[in-house]
Design an enzyme around this catalytic site. Sequence first.
Site, PDB file in Angstrom:
ATOM      1  N   ASN A  26       0.853  -1.190   0.000  1.00 31.30           N
ATOM      2  CA  ASN A  26       0.000   0.000   0.000  1.00 31.30           C
ATOM      3  C   ASN A  26       0.895   1.248   0.000  1.00 31.30           C
ATOM      4  O   ASN A  26       1.601   1.523   0.980  1.00 31.30           O
ATOM      5  CB  ASN A  26      -0.902  -0.046   1.240  1.00 31.30           C
ATOM      6  CG  ASN A  26      -1.856   1.123   1.300  1.00 31.30           C
ATOM      7  OD1 ASN A  26      -1.447   2.261   1.124  1.00 31.30           O
ATOM      8  ND2 ASN A  26      -3.118   0.840   1.564  1.00 31.30           N
ATOM      9  N   ASP A  78      -1.861  -4.163   9.618  1.00 29.24           N
ATOM     10  CA  ASP A  78      -3.242  -4.377   9.214  1.00 29.24           C
ATOM     11  C   ASP A  78      -4.072  -3.285   9.865  1.00 29.24           C
ATOM     12  O   ASP A  78      -3.939  -3.026  11.071  1.00 29.24           O
ATOM     13  CB  ASP A  78      -3.753  -5.768   9.603  1.00 29.24           C
ATOM     14  CG  ASP A  78      -4.957  -6.137   8.739  1.00 29.24           C
ATOM     15  OD1 ASP A  78      -4.801  -6.197   7.503  1.00 29.24           O
ATOM     16  OD2 ASP A  78      -6.066  -6.335   9.285  1.00 29.24           O
ATOM     17  N   ASP A  81      -9.201   8.559   4.171  1.00 34.47           N
ATOM     18  CA  ASP A  81      -8.857   9.832   4.831  1.00 34.47           C
ATOM     19  C   ASP A  81      -9.837  10.972   4.518  1.00 34.47           C
ATOM     20  O   ASP A  81     -10.186  11.744   5.416  1.00 34.47           O
ATOM     21  CB  ASP A  81      -7.428  10.272   4.457  1.00 34.47           C
ATOM     22  CG  ASP A  81      -6.374   9.540   5.273  1.00 34.47           C
ATOM     23  OD1 ASP A  81      -6.724   8.992   6.335  1.00 34.47           O
ATOM     24  OD2 ASP A  81      -5.209   9.525   4.844  1.00 34.47           O
ATOM     25  N   LYS A 124      -2.064  14.803  10.869  1.00 38.27           N
ATOM     26  CA  LYS A 124      -2.424  13.371  10.876  1.00 38.27           C
ATOM     27  C   LYS A 124      -1.375  12.586  11.670  1.00 38.27           C
ATOM     28  O   LYS A 124      -1.706  11.731  12.484  1.00 38.27           O
ATOM     29  CB  LYS A 124      -2.548  12.822   9.447  1.00 38.27           C
ATOM     30  CG  LYS A 124      -2.962  11.353   9.440  1.00 38.27           C
ATOM     31  CD  LYS A 124      -3.202  10.732   8.073  1.00 38.27           C
ATOM     32  CE  LYS A 124      -3.604   9.263   8.240  1.00 38.27           C
ATOM     33  NZ  LYS A 124      -3.623   8.481   7.002  1.00 38.27           N
TER      34      LYS A 124
HETATM   35  P1  ITT Z   1      -1.108  -4.264   2.632  1.00 43.48           P
HETATM   36  O1  ITT Z   1      -1.885  -5.449   3.155  1.00 43.48           O
HETATM   37  O2  ITT Z   1      -0.250  -4.582   1.450  1.00 43.48           O
HETATM   38  O3  ITT Z   1      -0.370  -3.535   3.718  1.00 43.48           O
HETATM   39  P2  ITT Z   1      -3.750  -3.165   2.214  1.00 43.48           P
HETATM   40  O4  ITT Z   1      -4.245  -1.891   1.604  1.00 43.48           O
HETATM   41  O5  ITT Z   1      -4.344  -4.452   1.703  1.00 43.48           O
HETATM   42  O6  ITT Z   1      -2.164  -3.177   2.069  1.00 43.48           O
HETATM   43  P3  ITT Z   1      -5.023  -3.563   4.775  1.00 43.48           P
HETATM   44  O7  ITT Z   1      -5.499  -4.932   4.475  1.00 43.48           O
HETATM   45  O8  ITT Z   1      -4.457  -3.278   6.143  1.00 43.48           O
HETATM   46  O9  ITT Z   1      -3.897  -3.080   3.767  1.00 43.48           O
HETATM   47  O10 ITT Z   1      -6.233  -2.592   4.471  1.00 43.48           O
HETATM   48  C1  ITT Z   1      -6.340  -1.391   5.107  1.00 43.48           C
HETATM   49  C2  ITT Z   1      -7.263  -0.481   4.309  1.00 43.48           C
HETATM   50  O11 ITT Z   1      -7.817   0.461   5.241  1.00 43.48           O
HETATM   51  C3  ITT Z   1      -6.460   0.318   3.308  1.00 43.48           C
HETATM   52  O12 ITT Z   1      -6.490  -0.286   2.031  1.00 43.48           O
HETATM   53  C4  ITT Z   1      -7.167   1.658   3.330  1.00 43.48           C
HETATM   54  O13 ITT Z   1      -8.274   1.612   2.469  1.00 43.48           O
HETATM   55  C5  ITT Z   1      -7.690   1.752   4.755  1.00 43.48           C
HETATM   56  N1  ITT Z   1      -6.761   2.505   5.611  1.00 43.48           N
HETATM   57  C6  ITT Z   1      -5.844   2.029   6.514  1.00 43.48           C
HETATM   58  N2  ITT Z   1      -5.159   3.030   7.067  1.00 43.48           N
HETATM   59  C7  ITT Z   1      -5.627   4.151   6.518  1.00 43.48           C
HETATM   60  C8  ITT Z   1      -5.305   5.510   6.664  1.00 43.48           C
HETATM   61  O14 ITT Z   1      -4.330   5.914   7.475  1.00 43.48           O
HETATM   62  N3  ITT Z   1      -5.984   6.394   5.941  1.00 43.48           N
HETATM   63  C9  ITT Z   1      -6.960   6.015   5.098  1.00 43.48           C
HETATM   64  N4  ITT Z   1      -7.331   4.758   4.869  1.00 43.48           N
HETATM   65  C10 ITT Z   1      -6.663   3.823   5.589  1.00 43.48           C
END
Ligand code: ITT
Length: 195
Positions: free
Chosen positions: A10, A73, A157, A177
């Site tokens: 991500n 996560d 966000d 943030k």
């Molecule tokens: P990785 O597993 O490769 O790290 P991912 O996007 O699949 O990436 P997650 O399964 O943890 O990661 O999903 C978390 C989702 O939650 C992410 O895709 C965002 O849409 C949201 N998210 C997490 N932290 C955030 C933040 O600080 N600001 C905005 N959205 C966030």
Amino acid sequence: MLKVLLASRNAGKLREFSELLPHLQFVLWPKDAPELPETGAFFQDNALQKAEGARAWWNEHGTEPVDGVLADDSGLCVDALWGGPGVLSARFAPDLSDYRLKNQRLLSLLPEVADRGARFVCVLAYLPSSGPPFTVSGSVEGSLAQEHRGEGGFGYDPIFIPQGHTRTFGELPSDIKHSLSHRARACAALKERLA
Ligand code: ITT
């Protein structure tokens, strides 16, 4: 300086980790490496599963030794949606790739009179090259905006207003943030554990 494999694809998270943990040297998860499974019911299970999956793959295919593996996560938990999308945040509205549309879809699920309370949650799993694995977590309380506002940050966000503010994380400067976010709090706990 600790050299840490960052088990995430991500781009928003990667940027935040380099800003929040400048004392760590990150090795990025290679583009040709497999997608890491996350099949658990809780953030903690998924963070550990991603970190363990990444370590197993790196042990076989890694190009350099690392001191540890870090996985994140995280997600947005909305009170009126019984905590959803929560651990399924990355998989919400898979038919839409643009977050402006995903955010509109999420907001459209809330009845007009619903409680708009929400929180971001982040669990980090760290696997040192020797010693037991551990997790740390952080969260930030807030509420959902009426519409997508701002171009900063990533993901959800632009619809999240942290408590004590009137602007969304998409509108607030990144240093604000980073002073109160779920990931900043989890990173502060990680820093303390690594010290
Ligand atoms: P990785 O597993 O490769 O790290 P991912 O996007 O699949 O990436 P997650 O399964 O943890 O990661 O999903 C978390 C989702 O939650 C992410 O895709 C965002 O849409 C949201 N998210 C997490 N932290 C955030 C933040 O600080 N600001 C905005 N959205 C966030």
